[in-house]
Structures are given as structure tokens and as C-alpha cells.
Design an enzyme around this catalytic site. Structure first.
Site, mmCIF file in Angstrom:
data_model
loop_
_atom_site.group_PDB
_atom_site.id
_atom_site.type_symbol
_atom_site.label_atom_id
_atom_site.label_comp_id
_atom_site.label_asym_id
_atom_site.label_seq_id
_atom_site.Cartn_x
_atom_site.Cartn_y
_atom_site.Cartn_z
ATOM 1 N N ASP A 1 0.887 -0.791 0.052
ATOM 2 C CA ASP A 1 0.113 -0.315 0.269
ATOM 3 C C ASP A 1 0.909 0.968 -0.313
ATOM 4 O O ASP A 1 2.066 1.138 0.381
ATOM 5 C CB ASP A 1 -0.932 -0.137 1.136
HETATM 6 C C1 BGC Z 1 -4.951 3.139 -0.182
HETATM 7 C C2 BGC Z 1 -5.193 2.267 -1.273
HETATM 8 C C3 BGC Z 1 -4.822 3.503 -2.548
HETATM 9 C C4 BGC Z 1 -3.418 3.509 -2.245
HETATM 10 C C5 BGC Z 1 -3.566 4.843 -4.067
HETATM 11 C C6 BGC Z 1 -3.852 4.387 -0.107
HETATM 12 O O1 BGC Z 1 -3.988 5.163 1.004
HETATM 13 O O2 BGC Z 1 -5.252 2.482 1.073
HETATM 14 O O3 BGC Z 1 -6.437 1.396 -0.948
HETATM 15 O O4 BGC Z 1 -4.773 1.994 -3.402
HETATM 16 O O5 BGC Z 1 -3.657 4.466 -1.433
HETATM 17 O O6 BGC Z 1 -4.045 5.691 -4.238
#
Ligand code: BGC
Length: 730
Positions: A262
Site C-alpha cells: 500500500d
Molecule cells: C489506499 C489504497 C490505494 C492507494 C493508492 C492508499 O492510501 O489505502 O487502497 O490503492 O492509496 O491510492
């Protein structure tokens, strides 16, 4: 007895399956050979370069060999607008608007794997058209508490339902040569303290409740990538976690795809290298902006990784494995020359979004047949509430979308009610959609209320369209809700409206259960989720009866927050003390808890009304006694006994009474949705593979089966069972 022709057919299909398998095997072998050859040409630095971001949403290719960059996009309800190279700002492109599909809670409420496939396929086409190689979705974390700010992105509280819906979604996306990236692996079940909290839980809760949807994504859907979560699990960050990544995902489940962190979830070079992370994303990306040096080079899996490889502190086999997985992902996506072209904003996608939206809306209450509302010239409808006009594709965090158009509930209602007079007023104001802070509105709350009461008085019917929204502390990434009740004084407003007009219906736009102190005051209640581009049309069509609602709740609405099992066990269970939390609710999540402990819910898992009525009868099973390698065949007649066509979901729950281990009274193990004209009956069949009844044996650290008597419950909600049958399994 099978006829000769049936045998020939069986033989031909077995032969075709076998040859498909052999051909797939040959093409896999040839891809692995190509990867061997590429790996032998890459320098150590080039291999390392594959393992980390070069911008907010992309990774480097190897330009001298023509190996392309990988481009990713959120996910999971539509393809997110282009984001700047180095910051979270929108890039400001004008060609990046898309179809916004309904949120995944709505998809789960359809109880339709067929719609999940159509959803995934359409979304995959949009991602492909937008030249994305990885679509960051679906989200399959389990709904543990109604306060989790991100529940709307997930598929409810039941691991079986989430699995059955995630698999076709993923297959649909990947048919387009776009990788799905199932997230957030694992135990990211709250947003509060998501980057620090350490989750402690039993092996049974882990394997029986929180992992099955990930496991099905890997083993049944063949997902090509998975996103490591922010939180810690048993003391180690989930994104580089020895148990989750090395042992369970890559060894036990044979995952051959890529683990993507993540954004900013990686914390150590050594752990990222050794504990299964393949691509690091989002770690401090002001690279080309504030510094001369490119920050991406200082990622844990960039220069520091290269140094350790050079010094021999990390064996080269580690980077070879990561590079092999990443190249394999490329052969499946951007190096697959036969992948289709994709398309965006086409009529078919809009129709899929509309179908999911209408089939996902859940009718919770319908006293005096409040719904459907017939259009006529002498009718005046007051539409009150901010959610009648508020955009629900803006905000919410990374799942925000830039749809080509978004039809609000008010627009939809005005379009459908051609004769009735529609009065509208906001009633309350919540302030602008802000991701990381709460910004109060600027309008005067008293004046808004006075106007609302005045409008309510003038109308025959009031439709209150409220609920939560996509701002901080609501249904929004980054933190959890602060209260179980409706925010912005909506409870008071609803009561005041009721005092002047008793013909009151409530349309809840939210992704979570809420407290409903006013429930007895409303005649009609509909759970409408976040429905995307065509939200207003879908809501209006269900209100008018153009579409008969058939959605079922994918999670329980408790009467009180304390009735939810995560909350029942106090602060250390949810939200923890800022360092640790203990899942004391163990395997008894959602309806498993309510049913086992006999705690009545406000609205149960699996519940949802219709404008017609159904009767389940002739519920039968093929045998009374089974061996454990057999399949239980359940049959049931469903009759539409009302006056219009509609759909019902027949649900099968199974329990093991007098078990030697702790068990939920019942667990969903099968369901099917059936559409019926008025007066018609259909016999539905549901097959349950007995191997799906195993429990996780903590002594063996493996799945095990307990022989004996099992209860089979057939009904149309977790708390509404038409018949219980008992079988014996050896
Ligand atoms: C989120 C993810 C997301 C990523 C990219 C993170 O803050 O938890 O689900 O895909 O950001 O935007």
C-alpha cells in the site's frame, strides 16, 4: 442413467478442458523461458529498479530492452483520474473521466456473481482504455465494525459472500489484460490508526474469517497482484510479513503474482526484501518536486536494497524472484500483445452500473406500502436532505472518481416524476468533502431547518435523503466514523419533520450501518449505498416501482453499537490502545455473533424486502447421510405470490451443533438469486461441497473436518429460516 450422447458430450468437454490445460501449460512454460532469458540480460540495478515506484502510480521499465513501465490506478469502483507524477494532486487531464460504478457494498448486496463479472469486465475495459496495467481493487477486507471509514469499499461481513463476489470481479478485470490487485492484505479492518495498529487474533479467526476472500482471489480467480496493508499483524507490518506473504500467500497458496505495498506501507529494506514485498509504492514521493535527487532511489527497495545485494547481505535469488514475478505480471498485461483495446463511457458500461445499482438497493421497511410511489398530478413530494444533491464520487479517499456525469437522486426523481410537484430543500449542511479534516458548512443551520419544516408541511409525502457522505470521519479513508448515529443533527431534523408530516420515507445514502432512533417514525426505508454515475436514476426507478428492489444486506445493522461483537469486547478489541488490538470477537463476526449469542439485530445480514412476496417450500436434500468427499444438494421451490415480478435470494446456512470446538450457530455456505414473474414457481438447486465445511484446526495448523450431525438452514435472511434439515456426515 446417462444416455450414450451424454457420455459423448462429457468425454468431449473433458477432452477440451484437458487440451486447454495443456495449451495453457505450454504457453506458461514458454513465458517462463522468456523470463529466464530477460533475467539473464538484466543488470542487478535494473532488477532492483523494477521493484519500486518511479512516480506516484508507475514503476520503471528497462528502456534499453523495450520492457515497458507498469501503470497502476485506483480502484475499486472506477478508474481514478490521473494523479500528478510526484504529488497527490490531480494531474488536470481532460481525457480521464470515466463511468463510476456503484461501491462494492452495493455490488455485494446484489448477491449476484453474474453482475460481479459484468462489473469487473466493464471496469477492466475502462482501465485498459486508460492504459492502466494494474487496477487497485477489489477490496475484500471483512466488515468488522460499523465505524470503519472504508467499509463502503468492501464486500460485507461474510467471508463466503465476499469470496463468491470477488472471484468473478477479478476474472472480469483480468480478461482485459489488466491485473486486478486485491486489497488490503490483511486485517486492515479499521482506518483509525491504520498505519500503526498491531492486530492480534487467533489462527481460526485469521483463516476462517479474514483470509478466505484473499485465498479465493488467489486460488479461484488467479489474481495477478495483491496489495499489502498498512497495519501490523502479530508484530510485523502486513506489507512485509513473513507469515502472511511468505508462508501463507506464496507457499501455502502458491501465489505466482506480485505483492504491491500500500502507498507508504513499507518500513524496512531487510523486511521488504525477505518477507515477500515485490513492488514498493508511495514511500515519500516528493522526489522530482522538492529535491534535486530523485527520492524514488531512496525507497527501501531501491538503493538501500541494491547496496545490501552488492554486499551479499541479501542473496541475489531474492531480487531474481521479485523480478521474475514482476516480468510475469508484464507478460500478463503490458507485454501481452493480444490483449484487447478496452473502451470507456460506453452505453454498455452505464447499463452495467445501472443494473448493479438497482439490484443492490435494499428495501428495509415498507409500512402501508409506502413504496412504490405512483406519479400523479395531485401529488406533492418534498425531497429534503443534503444527499439528494451531493456528489458521492468526490471524496472518500483513493476511491474518489471523476465520472463523465453523475445523476443525483434529486435529478433522478425529477426526471421520473413527470406529473407530481417536487419541492426540494437541503435541510442540513455538512461542509465540503475533505479527506483529512472536517470543514464546517457556511450556511445557517436554523434557517435550513425552518425551510425544511416549511417544505415538509406543504407536501403530501416527504422523502428524506440523508445518511453519511465521503468526508473525513464519515465513509472516508484515513480514519473511522466518530459516532454510530447520523451526523449533522439529521436525527433531530427527521423527528421535527415527522411532527409536521407523518408520510415520511427515508433514503439512506451510506456504506455503513447507522443508529436509527427514528425508525418507528418512518413508513419506508431504503438503503441506497453509493451508486456512482447513475445513482439518481437507480434510486428513482426503485422508488417508482419501475424496478422491484431485490438487494440483501451484506452486513448486520445492530440495534446498538455495543451489540456488535468487535465493540462488545471493549476498547482493546476496537480500536485498541494505539499500539495493539486484540480481536476478542474471534470467529463470531457480524451475524455469526448475533445468531450464536441470540442478540437481535435491527436488520439482519441477508435481509432485504421486495414489492412482491415469495414463499419457499418443498425444501429438500438429496440424502440424509454423506461421506465427507460428497456434495450436499439442496432443492427449494420459490413462488412469487405477489402481484408483480421480482427476485428473491435463497440462502443456505450450515451449523454444527454439539461441536467439540467453538462454532457459529450458522454460516452462509450457498445462495442463489431467482427472478420470477408474478404467480410463478421455480425449483432452485444449491450444491454445497462438504470440503467447504472444514474448520481451521489450530493443533494441526491445517483445515480439518469434524464428522457428525450438521444443521442445514434454508431461508431468505440469516434470521429468517424457512426450514432446518439435519444431515449426518461421516
Ligand atoms: C489506499 C489504497 C490505494 C492507494 C493508492 C492508499 O492510501 O489505502 O487502497 O490503492 O492509496 O491510492
Amino acid at each position: 442413467m446417462k444416455s450414450k450422447q451424454q457420455y459423448i458430450k462429457l468425454y468431449i468437454s473433458a477432452f477440451l478442458l484437458f487440451s486447454i490445460h495443456i495449451n495453457a501449460q505450454k504457453s506458461n512454460d514458454s513465458i517462463e523461458k522468456k523470463i529466464d532469458s530477460i533475467l539473464s540480460q538484466l543488470t542487478l540495478k535494473e532488477k532492483v529498479d523494477l521493484c519500486h515506484a518511479q512516480s506516484k502510480f508507475s514503476t520503471k521499465g528497462v528502456s534499453r530492452l523495450g520492457i515497458p513501465e507498469i501503470w497502476m490506478a485506483d480502484g475499486p469502483h472506477g478508474v481514478r483520474a490521473e494523479i500528478s507524477w510526484d504529488s497527490w494532486n490531480h494531474a488536470g487531464w481532460t481525457n480521464d473521466s470515466i463511468t463510476a460504478f456503484p461501491a462494492l457494498t452495493c455490488l455485494a448486496s446484489t448477491f449476484s456473481p453474474d453482475l460481479a463479472r459484468q462489473y469487473g469486465f466493464s471496469l477492466g475495459e475502462e482501465a485498459r482504455y486508460r492504459e492502466k496495467d494494474v487496477l487497485l481493487g477489489p477490496g475484500v477486507n471483512i466488515y468488522r465494525t460499523p465505524l470503519n471509514g472504508r467499509n463502503f469499499e468492501y464486500m460485507g461481513e461474510d467471508p463466503y459472500l465476499a469470496s463468491v463476489m470477488a472471484v468473478p470481479y477479478i476474472k472480469g478485470v483480468q480478461e482485459n489484460g489488466v491485473a486486478a490487485c486485491v486489497k488490503h492484505y490483511a486485517l486492515n479492518n479499521q482506518e483509525h490508526w491504520r498505519s500503526l495498529i498491531n492486530v492480534e487474533l487467533s489462527d481460526r479467526a485469521l483463516h476462517e474469517i479474514y483470509l478466505p476472500a484473499f485465498r479465493a482471489s488467489v486460488q479461484e480467480a488467479g489474481v495477478w497482484s495483491i496489495m499489502g496493508a498498512y497495519n501490523k499483524v502479530r508484530g510485523q507490518y502486513a506489507t512485509h510479513n513473513e507469515l502472511l506473504n511468505n508462508k501463507i500467500l506464496k507457499d501455502d497458496w502458491n501465489f505466482d503474482g506480485v505483492v504491491i505495498s500500500d502507498w507508504s506501507a513499507a518500513h524496512s529494506t531487510m523486511e521488504s526484501a525477505l518477507y515477500g514485498l515485490d513492488i514498493e509504492m508511495g514511500t515519500g514521493t516528493d522526489g522530482l518536486g522538492l529535491n534535486k535527487e530523485n527520492h524514488y532511489d531512496y525507497y527501501y527497495l531501491a538503493n538501500p536494497f541494491l547496496e545490501k545485494l552488492k554486499k551479499g547481505e541479501i542473496p541475489e535469488s531474492i531480487v531474481n524472484d521479485k523480478a521474475r514475478r514482476i516480468l510475469r505480471l508484464m507478460f500478463r498485461t503490458n507485454m501481452n500483445s493480444s490483449r484487447p483495446l478496452g473502451r470507456v463511457n460506453n452505453q454498455e458500461h452505464i447499463e452495467v452500473a445501472y443494473k448493479v445499482a438497482t439490484e443492490g438497493i435494499v428495501l428495509l421497511k415498507n409500512e402501508e406500502q409506502f413504496f412504490p410511489i405512483q406519479d400523479n398530478r395531485s401529488l406533492t413530494i418534498a425531497v429534503i436532505g443534503e444527499n439528494a444533491t451531493r456528489s458521492m464520487t468526490a471524496g472518500g479517499g483513493s476511491s474518489e472518481l471523476k465520472p463523465k456525469f453523475e445523476i443525483s437522486p434529486l435529478d433522478g426523481i425529477k426526471k421520473r416524476f413527470k406529473n407530481a410537484a417536487i419541492l426540494h430543500t437541503m435541510g442540513y449542511e455538512s461542509g465540503p468533502s475533505e479527506y483529512s479534516r472536517v470543514v464546517p458548512g457556511k450556511l445557517n443551520a436554523d434557517s435550513l431547518k425552518i425551510k425544511a419544516i416549511d417544505v415538509a408541511q406543504k407536501a403530501d409525502i416527504v422523502l428524506f435523503i440523508g445518511g453519511l457522505n465521503k468526508s473525513n470521519s464519515q465513509d472516508c479513508e484515513g480514519d473511522d466514523r466518530k459516532e454510530f448515529g447520523l451526523p449533522f443533527n439529521q436525527d433531530i431534523l427527521i423527528n421535527d419533520i415527522y411532527e409536521v408530516n407523518k408520510n415520511l420515507g427515508i433514503i439512506l445514502v451510506s456504506g455503513n450501518a447507522i443508529d436509527m432512533p427514528w425508525l418507528s417514525k418512518t413508513k419506508g426505508l431504503m438503503q441506497c449505498w453509493y451508486l456512482g454515475s447513475v445513482a439518481g436514476n437507480a434510486i428513482a426507478d426503485v422508488i417508482t416501482g419501475e424496478v422491484n428492489p431485490s438487494g440483501k444486506l451484506p452486513f448486520t445493522f445492530p440495534k446498538h453499537l455495543k451489540d456488535n461483537s468487535a465493540h462488545y469486547f471493549g476498547e482493546m478489541s476496537y480500536p485498541g490502545d494505539g499500539v495493539n488490538q486484540y480481536y476478542k470477537d474471534d470467529i463470531l463476526v457480524g451475524y455469526r455473533w448475533h445468531e450464536t449469542k441470540k442478540i437481535e439485530s435491527l436488520f439482519a445480514f441477508g435481509y432485504g424486502g421486495s414489492y412482491t412476496n415469495f414463499e419457499l417450500s418443498n425444501i429438500g436434500i438429496n440424502k440424509k447421510s454423506y461421506q465427507r468427499d460428497e456434495v450436499i444438494e439442496i432443492s427449494c421451490d420459490v413462488k412469487n405470490v405477489g402481484k408483480i415480478e421480482g427476485a428473491e435470494v435463497v440462502q443456505v446456512y450450515i451449523g454444527k451443533p454439539n461441536s467439540k470446538i467453538e462454532r457459529a450457530k450458522k454460516e452462509l455456505k450457498g445462495f442463489t438469486k431467482v427472478f420470477l414473474q408474478k404467480g410463478k414457481t421455480k425449483t432452485v438447486k444449491i450444491s454445497i461441497d462438504i470440503s467447504k465445511l472444514k474448520y481451521y484446526d489450530t493443533e494441526l495448523s491445517a483445515w480439518n473436518f469434524e464428522s457428525g450431525k450438521y444443521d442445514i438452514y434454508v431461508g431468505n435472511a440469516s434470521n429468517n429460516i424457512s426450514k432446518k434439515k439435519i444431515v449426518n456426515i461421516k
